[in-house]
Design an enzyme around this catalytic site. Structure first.
Site, PDB file in Angstrom:
ATOM      1  N   LYS A 163       0.857  -1.191   0.000  1.00 34.95           N
ATOM      2  CA  LYS A 163       0.000   0.000   0.000  1.00 34.95           C
ATOM      3  C   LYS A 163       0.881   1.225   0.000  1.00 34.95           C
ATOM      4  CE  LYS A 163      -4.508   0.778   0.265  1.00 34.95           C
ATOM      5  NZ  LYS A 163      -5.525  -0.217  -0.105  1.00 34.95           N
TER       6      LYS A 163
HETATM    7  N1  GLU Z   1      -7.140   0.032  -3.294  1.00 32.31           N
HETATM    8  C1  GLU Z   1      -7.938  -1.137  -3.551  1.00 32.31           C
HETATM    9  C2  GLU Z   1      -8.020  -2.014  -2.325  1.00 32.31           C
HETATM   10  O1  GLU Z   1      -7.835  -1.557  -1.229  1.00 32.31           O
HETATM   11  C3  GLU Z   1      -7.497  -1.875  -4.800  1.00 32.31           C
HETATM   12  C4  GLU Z   1      -6.131  -2.433  -4.756  1.00 32.31           C
HETATM   13  C5  GLU Z   1      -5.654  -2.980  -6.092  1.00 32.31           C
HETATM   14  O2  GLU Z   1      -6.446  -3.065  -7.014  1.00 32.31           O
HETATM   15  O3  GLU Z   1      -4.480  -3.304  -6.170  1.00 32.31           O
HETATM   16  O4  GLU Z   1      -8.334  -3.163  -2.395  1.00 32.31           O
END
Ligand code: GLU
Length: 447
Positions: A131
């Site tokens: 993240k």
């Molecule tokens: N930000 C989204 C999540 O928390 C998508 C993450 C992604 O597609 O890599 O799942």
């Protein structure tokens, strides 16, 4: 600071895999990350997880912390802080969004990265958890400033992201346009002959720039698919359900628009601008509300609705509540106000530990975030596959494959919950941890 072969200057990882916990500085109290660890511990105990797996997952594998300058429209230079936490990659490249928010902190990004590890393992897509985030209120910046900030952040991350290594995606306050800027910037850091690889460095791109059809609505679609699975298990039909939504951004608005097509009725919505409740018996029109939010920036002032208090919003009687905003919204206090049968977590980490306890005590069911909002990363996986294979899937194919993956994850979670008498959050974690444990057992630990 190290300079990589491609000429990109980057602050390298600030911690090595074996010293990450030592890096939990006093000013970065592990509050949210501590919650994830406790959630993992509860599930680990229930399934008697191998202790070394618990130990490995208790710290992120790698953390990148950068500060970087951005030229503002008036010529001033502002400094920004950004993070990329890479929690675990035993199942595949690190994967997870990048968010822009004033509350972004290393603790929050650590927790969000760990949730991605669990999410990807639970739905069985070959990714690990990562993240990123920049601590900024993007509403105070112009579009050009957001673009320059994005590009400088990507430049600062340098080779810490990459198509086969760590693949970001949209999250809070970032979108397809942000992803297009990331591809463009990342490509510029590669030698010309290598640039064809750049497309798969992020997912959630505009369809015309290498994105997948169905990615924009994917998280909302997944939320609805799961509610649709939950309904018959609880003697109801999705078309008869009433619901409320917190947050009308990418996740909340898409979930509401798809639920409208299924016949479910939207009774109340809350976002940063306020809370509204439907006047009329037929509920709020999700499509008209999405248009209003796009135009005005929030749900407040939506014609045909009345403004209500936060307490009244949480106390609205409905079948389902969909938190689709930020963390820490379902607390002991708000969980007591809820008059719903199901909390379907579109956001990451919307429920606190105390909130969870109240939901359990009040027998309110939970579709936990790692399951409920996994539609986004699943279609991200499809996008990544399409980019690497030079393919383009159609909408029906994307929707069908998404549903199949979610059905399997739902069934595995349900089975685990029954077998070990667990709440659904712990059951989902248990399924994910088993998967990770299996791979560690097969691969062993180097050397
Ligand atoms: N930000 C989204 C999540 O928390 C998508 C993450 C992604 O597609 O890599 O799942």
């Amino acid at each position: 600071m190290t300079t990589l072969a491609n000429g990109t200057a980057t602050l390298g990882p600030i911690t090595s895999p074996h010293s990450a916990s030592a890096a939990l500085r006093a000013d970065d109290q592990p509050r949210l990350f501590q919650r994830v660890r406790e959630q993992m511990d509860r599930a680990a105990e229930a399934i008697d997880l191998a202790p070394e797996v618990r130990k490995i997952l208790a710290s992120p594998a790698c953390e990148v912390s950068v500060t970087f300058p951005v030229k503002m429209d008036d010529g001033r230079i502002e400094m920004f802080s950004g993070y990329r936490v890479q929690h675990n990659n035993v199942l595949g490249p690190f994967k997870g969004g990048i968010r822009y928010h004033p509350d972004v902190s290393i603790d929050e990004v650590r927790a969000l990265a760990a949730w991605m590890t669990i999410k990807c393992a639970l739905v069985d897509v070959p990714f690990g958890g990562g993240k990123g985030g920049v601590q900024v209120d993007p509403t105070t910046l112009s579009r050009r400033e957001v673009e320059r900030m994005t590009r400088r952040f990507v430049y600062a991350l340098g080779a810490n992201i990459g198509p086969g290594y760590d693949v970001p995606a949209p999250d809070v306050n970032t979108d397809a346009r942000t992803m297009a800027w990331i591809v463009d910037t990342y490509a510029a850091t590669l030698p010309p002959q290598e640039r064809y690889r750049a497309l798969a460095v992020v997912t959630g791109k505009p369809v015309s720039a290498g994105g997948s059809v169905g990615r924009e609505k994917a998280t909302g679609q997944g939320v609805v698919d799961l509610i649709e699975m939950w309904a018959p298990d609880n003697r109801c039909k999705i078309s008869d359900l009433t619901y409320t939504v917190q947050g009308f951004g990418k996740v909340g608005s898409w979930a509401a628009r798809i639920l409208k097509d299924k016949g479910a009725k939207l009774l109340a919505v809350q976002d940063a601008t306020g809370a509204i409740r439907a006047h009329a018996a037929e509920g709020l029109d999700a499509d008209a509300l999405a248009t209003h939010v796009k135009k005005t920036g929030g749900v407040a002032g939506f014609p045909g609705a009345q403004a209500i208090s936060r307490e009244a919003f949480f106390g609205t009687e409905a079948d389902v509540f969909i938190p689709a905003a930020l963390e820490d919204q379902v607390t002991a206090e708000t969980a007591r106000l809820l008059k719903v049968r199901l909390v379907a977590e579109g956001a990451n980490g919307p429920t606190t530990t105390e909130g969870d306890a109240v939901l359990t005590e009040r027998s309110i069911a939970v579709l936990p975030d790692v399951l409920c909002n996994a539609g986004g990363v699943i279609v991200s996986y499809f996008e990544w596959l399409q980019n690497r294979g030079g393919a383009a899937w159609n909408a029906a194919e994307v929707d069908q494959r998404l549903k199949e993956i979610l059905e399997r994850a739902y069934a595995r979670t349900k089975e685990m919950a029954a077998e070990k008498s667990l709440d659904w959050r712990s059951a989902a974690y248990a399924v994910a941890l088993r998967r990770i444990e299996q791979v560690y057992a097969e691969r062993g630990i180097f050397p």
